[in-house]
Design an enzyme around this catalytic site. Structure first.
Site, PDB file in Angstrom:
ATOM      1  N   ASP A 290      45.982  22.263 -51.656  1.00 43.15           N
ATOM      2  CA  ASP A 290      45.410  23.277 -52.533  1.00 43.15           C
ATOM      3  C   ASP A 290      46.013  23.067 -53.926  1.00 43.15           C
ATOM      4  O   ASP A 290      46.941  22.275 -54.116  1.00 43.15           O
ATOM      5  CB  ASP A 290      45.647  24.703 -52.000  1.00 43.15           C
ATOM      6  CG  ASP A 290      44.621  25.673 -52.592  1.00 43.15           C
ATOM      7  OD1 ASP A 290      43.929  25.297 -53.560  1.00 43.15           O
ATOM      8  OD2 ASP A 290      44.495  26.811 -52.101  1.00 43.15           O
ATOM      9  N   TRP A 291      45.472  23.771 -54.892  1.00 42.69           N
ATOM     10  CA  TRP A 291      45.857  23.557 -56.306  1.00 42.69           C
ATOM     11  C   TRP A 291      47.373  23.713 -56.479  1.00 42.69           C
ATOM     12  O   TRP A 291      47.918  24.809 -56.317  1.00 42.69           O
ATOM     13  CB  TRP A 291      45.124  24.562 -57.179  1.00 42.69           C
ATOM     14  CG  TRP A 291      45.428  24.430 -58.635  1.00 42.69           C
ATOM     15  CD1 TRP A 291      46.639  24.632 -59.235  1.00 42.69           C
ATOM     16  CD2 TRP A 291      44.525  24.048 -59.672  1.00 42.69           C
ATOM     17  NE1 TRP A 291      46.541  24.416 -60.579  1.00 42.69           N
ATOM     18  CE2 TRP A 291      45.248  24.055 -60.886  1.00 42.69           C
ATOM     19  CE3 TRP A 291      43.171  23.701 -59.711  1.00 42.69           C
ATOM     20  CZ2 TRP A 291      44.671  23.743 -62.105  1.00 42.69           C
ATOM     21  CZ3 TRP A 291      42.599  23.397 -60.932  1.00 42.69           C
ATOM     22  CH2 TRP A 291      43.343  23.405 -62.110  1.00 42.69           C
TER      23      TRP A 291
END
Ligand code: BGC
Length: 752
Positions: A290-291
């Site tokens: 994820d980011w």
């Protein structure tokens, strides 16, 4: 990193495309081997690196030593495998051109984007769509989104989110399919089929991404990014099934998660990513972080620095780094130092290249940049019709006591109240980065399609119109201006439609709430109007279950319309005026109070489930009921349905057939979601008091009856024990069938 410039980039491009292109379809694994053999370590690591869009690529190239200029340099070096948030044909083309023409090997980029509920044309938010329980419609909705996204140059969506959640405080419940793993798994499969079709190289399909692996929906206290600590029973039987179903449906990618799971960040979690996902489930696609989630293992207190985080993530099985700069900065060095085996890098790159081959990018890197504008124009009308249909199916009729609904088409004296009635932005929901702001059909516009003789009074302004994806919505809690006017108008009206709820940017990522009532002065307004006029229909617009016990008790009719997307107002009006008979059912329990959370229908029994004498010592609250406001699976229709003749037949090989007769006992044609729940009464690992194990959506004319049959097999009868083994245990089972999880018809059987 040093760049190997021994190959002319243009020759390299031609070589790769001709050598790989023709072979790709037949023997992608061999083509991947050949390509891997040509790649330097740095280029391999580059494939594992994803950057966010960083400049207007159609303008001048960025200069300087950091930020955009650095990313641009990396692109040319072949140190970037994918971009996110770059969309639109011109932008995508320009980035792709740098990768294929300026980097040594010319490997095309993947372009990822959050196409969560539509790209340009917005469908209802995923939670709303889940309320339709209509798998075909959800598949078609994802297909529509893929078509539009692919026409904008994208080839990868970060969807579906398949996180189960039981806590409405968590703003991201809007993005999922609710609290149930069975329903969640069916919806995950439908959405993946919709996005990916059966051929990823088709230019109208895109790669999907099941996220967030795993446990993100169990953030403690519903606070986004918070700690997740769950036992194996919950992990294996509640959280993992929709991911497993996604892998079975050939999802191209999986995204890991921000949260820690039982002390280990999901991003550095080898049990999840390597053991379960890749080894046990044989997942062949790749895992994207994820980011920034690789870098976030440092503040989590799991990795001592970014280099150490890169080591943990790659070892655990995370293949691509989204915006942590961890892999691009440290992986090659870690390999050279002997801390990471290059075979791990090869494995990750192989997975990434596999998806690029499947998408047909080696044959034509610009495959997704070719839909002519005329085609887009042609799609507009059919796409709008399709999202309208989806929006109608997503609406849930929560209450209709005084039979105020449907409203007669010649009803006199209609008054509409509420800030949200005139809002063309909120219905677009939270994840609508590709859409045009303020482009939804408002409720006022929807009603106008039926009548031009109704009145509208806004009441106090509740939300700020400038709210956006990055900022909190400011809510008016003090200024009562407009209240009196609304009450006066209500006194003279025959029927009042009040549109109340949450702004579209009050749910979604980073939007956890502790108060789940109507924000601002809306309840005060409702109370005042109701005192002036009893004939109130409450139209709710929100991205999560709300706590509305007062509203349920006092308002005669309540319609849950979520955030319904581009065609919201038309869908709502068609339901209000009876041109569509509502058939949605809640995919998530509505609590009476925040204090009950997490609240979910498929809970375990306690040793003290009740006390006949109502003494103190049983599992309950002293100041609130145990029951929800509206149970999972609840939803009414303008007609009524009766359930009879529950029959159970046990067959050899653990097959159980369940039959039930459903009858439309009202006066209108309508659709019903027939739901089957099961309880394994005694088990080596205790089972929930009921679990959804089948459902069918049927349409019946007034007076018509239909026999519905469900077949249970070992797949429905078993569960995962604490060693993650699937077991089916003999003994007593209870079956419950009906139109909600409060299903009334019960019978039992014994599995020998
Ligand atoms: C979200 C993901 C999303 C990613 C890229 C993250 O903040 O958690 O779901 O796909 O951003 O936008």
């Amino acid at each position: 990193m040093r760049q190997d410039t021994s190959l002319n980039p243009f020759c390299a491009l031609i070589l790769v495309i001709t050598a790989m292109g023709s072979q790709a379809q037949k023997q992608p694994e061999e083509a991947i081997d050949a390509l891997l053999a040509k790649m330097t370590l740095e280029e391999k690591v580059g494939q594992m690196n994803q950057y966010n869009g960083f400049y207007d690529v159609t303008g001048p190239a960025p200069v300087g030593a950091s930020g955009p200029a650095l990313k641009y340099e990396h692109l040319k070096n072949g140190w970037v495998g994918s971009m996110l948030n770059v969309h639109g044909i011109n932008e995508v083309r320009a980035f792709q051109k740098i990768a294929v023409e300026e980097s040594r090997l010319g490997i095309p980029l993947l372009f990822g984007f959050d196409v969560i509920h539509g790209y340009r044309t917005q469908s209802p938010i995923p939670m709303a769509e889940a309320a339709s329980w209509d798998l075909g419609a959800m598949e078609a909705s994802a297909q529509l989104a893929a078509r539009e996204a692919a026409a904008a140059g994208l080839n990868w969506t970060f969807a579906p989110m398949v996180d189960i959640s039981r806590d409405a405080r968590w703003g991201r419940v809007m993005e999922g399919a609710g609290e149930d793993p069975y329903l969640g798994a069916q919806i995950a499969k439908a959405r993946i089929r919709g996005f990916q079709g059966d051929d990823l190289s088709n230019p109208h399909t895109i790669a999907a991404c099941a996220k967030h692996f795993a446990g993100y929906g169990f953030a403690e206290a519903g606070k986004d990014y918070n700690t997740v600590d769950v036992g194996t029973n919950t992990l294996y039987n509640m959280i993992l099934p929709p991911f497993h179903a996604s892998v079975e449906a050939d999802v191209a990618t999986v995204m890991n998660a921000f949260n820690i799971l039982n002390g280990v960040p999901a991003t550095g979690n080898g049990l999840l990513q390597r053991n379960i996902l890749k080894n046990k489930w044989n997942f062949e696609g790749f895992v994207i972080s994820d980011w920034g989630s690789i870098g976030e293992m440092v503040p989590h207190g799991f990795a001592k620095d970014l280099k150490n985080a890169a080591l943990s993530a790659v070892t655990a099985g995370a293949d691509m780094d989204m915006e942590s700069y961890a892999y691009v900065t440290h992986l090659a060095e870690l390999v050279k130092e002997g801390a990471v085996d290059e075979a791990l890098i090869d494995e990750a790159v192989r997975r990434i290249l596999r998806i690029k081959f499947s998408l047909g990018l080696f044959e034509d890197p610009y495959r997704y940049c070719q839909t002519p504008p005329e085609t887009l124009k042609q799609w507009e009308e059919t796409h709008m019709a399709q999202v309208l249909d989806m929006a109608k199916r997503s609406i849930v009729l929560l209450k209709n006591d005084g039979q105020l609904l449907p409203i007669s088409k010649d009803q006199e004296g209609i008054l509409v109240i509420g800030d949200l009635a005139d809002d063309k932005n909120s219905p677009l929901g939270s994840w609508r980065l590709g859409s045009v702001d303020h482009s939804a059909v408002s409720v006022l516009e929807g009603i106008s399609a039926y009548r031009d003789d109704f009145n509208y009074v806004q009441g106090p302004k509740v939300f700020d119109d400038q709210a956006d994806f990055l900022h909190h919505v400011s809510v008016n809690t003090t200024n009562t201006k407009g209240m009196e006017e609304a009450v006066e108008a209500a006194k003279n009206a025959e029927l009042v439609i009040m549109v109340l709820g949450e702004h579209g940017f009050m749910s979604g990522e980073g939007r956890s709430r502790t108060d789940l009532g109507l924000p601002g002065l809306q309840q005060d307004l409702l109370k005042a109007v109701l005192a002036a006029n009893k004939n109130v229909v409450l139209v709710l617009m929100n991205g999560r279950p709300l706590t509305l016990p007062w509203e349920k008790e006092h308002v005669p009719a309540i319609l849950e319309t979520w955030h319904l997307g581009s065609q919201s107002g038309h869908a709502i009006a068609q339901v209000l005026f009876g041109d569509y008979n509502p058939s949605g059912k809640l995919p998530m329990t509505f609590p009476r109070s925040v204090g009950q959370l997490p609240l979910y229908y498929n809970h375990y029994a306690t040793g003290r489930p009740f006390d006949e004498n109502d003494n103190v010592f049983w599992s309950h609250y002293t100041d609130e009921k145990n029951e929800p406001l509206f149970p999972f699976g609840h939803g009414l229709s303008y007609t009524t349905f009766g359930y009879n003749d529950l029959q159970i037949k046990t067959l050899p090989d653990s097959i159980v057939e369940i039959g039930v007769t459903v009858e439309n006992t009202g006066n209108l044609s309508g659709e019903e979601v027939v739901q089957l729940y099961l309880h394994d009464v005694v088990a080596s690992v205790v089972r929930p008091i009921k679990e959804l194990k089948g459902f069918k959506k049927i349409k019946l004319e007034p007076g018509a009856r239909q026999k519905i049959t469900f077949t249970l097999t070992e797949k429905e009868l078993g569960f995962y024990n604490n060693a993650y083994e699937w077991v089916v245990e003999p003994g007593l089972f209870q079956v419950m069938v009906g139109g909600s999880s409060a299903a009334g018809l019960r019978a039992g059987f014994e599995l020998k």
